[in-house]
Write an enzyme that holds these catalytic residues in place. Structure first.
Site, mmCIF file in Angstrom:
data_model
loop_
_atom_site.group_PDB
_atom_site.id
_atom_site.type_symbol
_atom_site.label_atom_id
_atom_site.label_comp_id
_atom_site.label_asym_id
_atom_site.label_seq_id
_atom_site.Cartn_x
_atom_site.Cartn_y
_atom_site.Cartn_z
ATOM 1 N N GLY A 263 1.384 -1.952 4.095
ATOM 2 C CA GLY A 263 2.040 -0.665 3.850
ATOM 3 C C GLY A 263 3.329 -0.612 4.673
ATOM 4 C CG MET B 206 -11.266 2.872 2.181
ATOM 5 S SD MET B 206 -9.749 2.837 3.131
ATOM 6 C CE MET B 206 -8.552 2.879 1.797
ATOM 7 N N GLY C 112 -8.516 3.978 7.324
ATOM 8 C CA GLY C 112 -8.223 5.411 7.485
ATOM 9 C C GLY C 112 -6.739 5.672 7.627
ATOM 10 C CG PHE C 113 -5.213 6.979 10.069
ATOM 11 C CD1 PHE C 113 -6.516 7.000 10.562
ATOM 12 C CD2 PHE C 113 -4.648 8.170 9.613
ATOM 13 C CE1 PHE C 113 -7.242 8.189 10.617
ATOM 14 C CE2 PHE C 113 -5.373 9.358 9.668
ATOM 15 C CZ PHE C 113 -6.673 9.377 10.169
ATOM 16 N N GLY C 114 -2.572 3.912 8.070
ATOM 17 C CA GLY C 114 -1.645 2.778 8.101
ATOM 18 C C GLY C 114 -1.080 2.636 9.507
ATOM 19 N N GLY C 115 -0.290 1.591 9.703
ATOM 20 C CA GLY C 115 0.417 1.415 10.982
ATOM 21 C C GLY C 115 -0.444 0.984 12.144
ATOM 22 C CG ASP D 293 -5.110 1.961 1.233
ATOM 23 O OD1 ASP D 293 -4.011 1.574 1.644
ATOM 24 O OD2 ASP D 293 -6.077 1.201 1.074
ATOM 25 C CG HIS E 167 -3.842 -1.739 -1.647
ATOM 26 N ND1 HIS E 167 -4.874 -2.583 -1.987
ATOM 27 C CD2 HIS E 167 -4.295 -0.963 -0.646
ATOM 28 C CE1 HIS E 167 -5.918 -2.308 -1.193
ATOM 29 N NE2 HIS E 167 -5.588 -1.337 -0.386
ATOM 30 C CG MET F 261 -8.278 6.711 2.577
ATOM 31 S SD MET F 261 -7.306 6.762 4.101
ATOM 32 C CE MET F 261 -6.616 5.106 4.067
ATOM 33 C CG ASP G 156 -5.972 -2.970 3.388
ATOM 34 O OD1 ASP G 156 -6.498 -2.233 2.548
ATOM 35 O OD2 ASP G 156 -5.087 -2.570 4.182
ATOM 36 N N GLY G 157 -4.437 -4.506 6.384
ATOM 37 C CA GLY G 157 -4.365 -3.747 7.634
ATOM 38 C C GLY G 157 -3.607 -4.464 8.727
ATOM 39 N N GLY G 158 -2.469 -3.901 9.117
ATOM 40 C CA GLY G 158 -1.727 -4.448 10.262
ATOM 41 C C GLY G 158 -1.013 -5.749 9.960
ATOM 42 C CG MET H 75 -11.244 -3.086 5.210
ATOM 43 S SD MET H 75 -9.701 -2.757 4.331
ATOM 44 C CE MET H 75 -8.885 -1.682 5.492
ATOM 45 C CB SER I 219 -0.867 0.026 1.261
ATOM 46 O OG SER I 219 -1.375 1.340 1.450
ATOM 47 C CG HIS J 42 -9.322 -0.171 -0.330
ATOM 48 N ND1 HIS J 42 -8.704 -0.351 0.900
ATOM 49 C CD2 HIS J 42 -10.657 -0.156 -0.062
ATOM 50 C CE1 HIS J 42 -9.632 -0.420 1.853
ATOM 51 N NE2 HIS J 42 -10.820 -0.297 1.285
HETATM 52 C C1 DX5 Z 1 -6.686 1.486 5.548
HETATM 53 C C2 DX5 Z 1 -5.493 1.149 4.737
HETATM 54 C C3 DX5 Z 1 -4.352 0.491 5.549
HETATM 55 C C4 DX5 Z 1 -3.118 0.290 4.734
HETATM 56 C C5 DX5 Z 1 -2.254 -0.809 5.280
HETATM 57 O O1 DX5 Z 1 -6.415 2.161 6.646
HETATM 58 O O2 DX5 Z 1 -5.937 0.265 3.762
HETATM 59 O O3 DX5 Z 1 -4.848 -0.723 6.051
HETATM 60 O O4 DX5 Z 1 -3.395 -0.021 3.451
HETATM 61 O O5 DX5 Z 1 -1.496 -0.212 6.243
HETATM 62 P P1 DX5 Z 1 -0.477 -1.031 7.171
HETATM 63 O O6 DX5 Z 1 0.047 -2.182 6.369
HETATM 64 O O7 DX5 Z 1 0.582 -0.039 7.516
HETATM 65 O O8 DX5 Z 1 -1.295 -1.483 8.322
HETATM 66 ZN ZN ZN Z 2 -6.551 -0.647 1.396
#
Ligand code: DX5
Ligand code: ZN
Length: 220
Positions: free
Chosen positions: A199, A70, A144-147, A37, A35, A39, A177-179, A139, A10, A68
């Site tokens: 990401g 959002m 909304g946010f990475g990390g 994201d 990918h 938003m 997707d996510g974490g 998800m 991402s 993706h």
């Molecule tokens: C939605 C995004 C995140 C991102 C992945 O918030 O879709 O999930 O792509 O971020 P990481 O891999 O840093 O959790």
């Molecule tokens: Zn995504």
């Protein structure tokens, strides 16, 4: 037939000041998809890229653009993202008036279509559309946010979706997707996922680590 494991970095976690170079480097490092994201600061509490960014980045790689959405509404942005070079468009069913119509529009441009499930939305929500879609995006964080930290309860959901797809003998990808990181990737794949969006785990450390970061997510 076992589906190929794919990694979709991402770009939310990339260095936005050198986005074109990041796309080249992460593609060379072995990304299967890129990918995006998208938003809108309305459906999710953050604002990222639009169709023009996707369009300008298209020339930097041949890898599939996995977009993706959002955003809400979705429909008026489908054609701009398709014309910008999206290969896969995934959307949250709760952001459209008519899921079948939005699926039909994406497929009419010969693009792949995915439905996205937030952590609080059950898998049954998308079961009526299984025969029409190419991908389910689960998800494992609230978007909304990475990390963010991977939400463990989604493992059960991935298993249920995988069982349903196998029972109906459908060829649908399960993307998560996510974490996601090298510590949880294996159990997510074992649960039935075959595409991992990451990401932080892909872009951490800078370009000399990208190849290893991606391989670490795929290792059995
Ligand atoms: C939605 C995004 C995140 C991102 C992945 O918030 O879709 O999930 O792509 O971020 P990481 O891999 O840093 O959790
Ligand atoms: Zn995504």
């Amino acid at each position: 037939m076992k589906k190929k494991i794919k990694i979709a970095p991402s770009i939310l976690a990339s260095n936005f000041s050198i986005l074109g170079k990041e796309i080249v480097d992460i593609s060379k490092a072995g990304a299967d998809y890129i990918h995006f994201d998208i938003m809108d600061g309305h459906f999710v509490p953050n604002l990222t890229f639009g169709p023009d960014t996707v369009k300008f980045l298209r020339k930097f790689t041949k890898k599939k653009f996995d977009v993706h959405l959002m955003i809400e509404p979705v429909d008026k942005f489908l054609i701009p993202f398709i014309e910008a070079g999206a290969d896969i468009i995934s959307f949250h069913p709760e952001t459209v008036k008519n899921v079948n119509k939005t699926i039909k529009t994406i497929k009419s441009f010969k693009k792949q279509v995915g439905l996205v499930l937030n952590p609080n939305i059950g898998e049954n929500k998308i079961f009526p559309y299984l025969k029409k879609i190419d991908l389910i995006l689960v998800m494992s964080v609230y978007p909304g946010f990475g990390g963010q930290k991977f939400i463990e309860s989604q493992i059960k959901k991935i298993k249920k979706i995988d069982e349903k797809i196998k029972k109906e003998k459908l060829n649908i990808d399960i993307e998560v997707d996510g974490g996601i990181n090298s510590n949880n990737a294996k159990k997510i794949l074992e649960a039935g996922a075959n595409i991992l969006v990451a990401g932080t785990a892909c872009f951490k450390g800078g370009k000399k680590f990208y190849k290893k970061n991606i391989l670490n997510l795929k290792k059995k």
